[in-house]
Write a protein that holds these residues in place. Sequence first.
Motif: not given
Length: 331
Positions: A185-188, A178-180, A321-323
Amino acid sequence: MTNMAAVIHEKGAPDVFRWEEWPVGDPGPGEVLIRHGAIGVNMVDAYHRGGVPHPAKVPDLPTVIGLEGAGTVEALGEGVSEVQVGDRVAYIFGPHGAYSQSRLYPAERCYKLADEISFEQGAAMSLKGLTAWYLIRRVYAVQPGDVVLVHAASGGTGTFLCQWLNAIGAITVGTVSTPEKAEIARSNGCHHPVVRSEQSFVDVVKEVTDGKGVPVVYESIGKDTFLDSMDCLARFGIMACYGHSSGPPPDVNVVDLGRRGSVFVTRPGLNDYTYHREDILRGAADLMDAVTNHGVDIAINQRWPLREVAQAHAALESATTTGSTVLLPFE
Ligand SMILES: NC(=O)c1ccc[n+]([C@@H]2O[C@H](COP(=O)([O-])OP(=O)(O)OC[C@H]3O[C@@H](n4cnc5c(N)ncnc54)[C@H](OP(=O)(O)O)[C@@H]3O)[C@@H](O)[C@H]2O)c1
């Protein structure tokens, strides 16, 4: 002492977990008793609970699964010299049983947590962080300037990979759904996030590498992405097929590996890369150094009480989930 655990009596959907008393006993030779401060949740746990088919063995039912935790050593069995009572430790793999307030565990697989790393961080980083470690240090030794492909780049292991690769000076193409998740991912540290349903990651890899392809693909999705991932490899490239969240990948045609440029395919496992105690200690030291000195941050984006582990599994399996996700055993 009453000990509670998330017990499974049958394999199946997330609701098979039951919050029950689960006796622990005294540590035997080589074992320690650990009172958990936090427990890690990993996709492999969902396989063991009864999700996607997986070759790993699960103990006879009823059982307590879980392969990652952090806590305090409360008692030692005969012959234990690796840790002391009161030590703050973390662990990965070894026997199942992490989804419990306390547990017995082999002392030789424990590593001591640095003072600045909390139990939650220890439980969030050990399995995914040591996986990232062996993937970027041992399966393929990533060099500054390398362009690499990472799938599920906003997930637990993917977040570690993006951050650590960025710290090394590599360029990451990272796929997400997803775009979110692309923004996460970019911020990581992911330089080129790709939403798989909107863009071909093969095209992006070709563009970023001027058509050469990447020296390594960190492939964790399996069935849905494997063949396209093969198209991203440079000559002598390595396909590190370390997971299959969407289902097992297709069989590999060995003759085809030559046609693609003498490429390699491996199915690496953390249990092999941490088989010896020296490997665990070496990997944990590298990981804690990356976390404390090189900006690898532990993204704990979900927390659940252990008694509500079914919700954690449902979220992980529905890719929401993320991270990293941790379970809190005494809430
Ligand atoms: N071999 C080893 O040593 C080792 C060690 C650790 C983990 N692993 C493997 O690495 C993978 C990642 O593990 P993790 O715990 O860090 O999980 P995770 O990446 O946090 O979660 C899995 C991610 O896979 C993606 N995905 C694509 N298709 C999916 C599907 N059909 N169902 C669910 N997720 C899907 C989702 O990201 P998007 O929404 O962005 O697609 C999801 O967030 C797993 O396959 C795990 O078994 C292997």
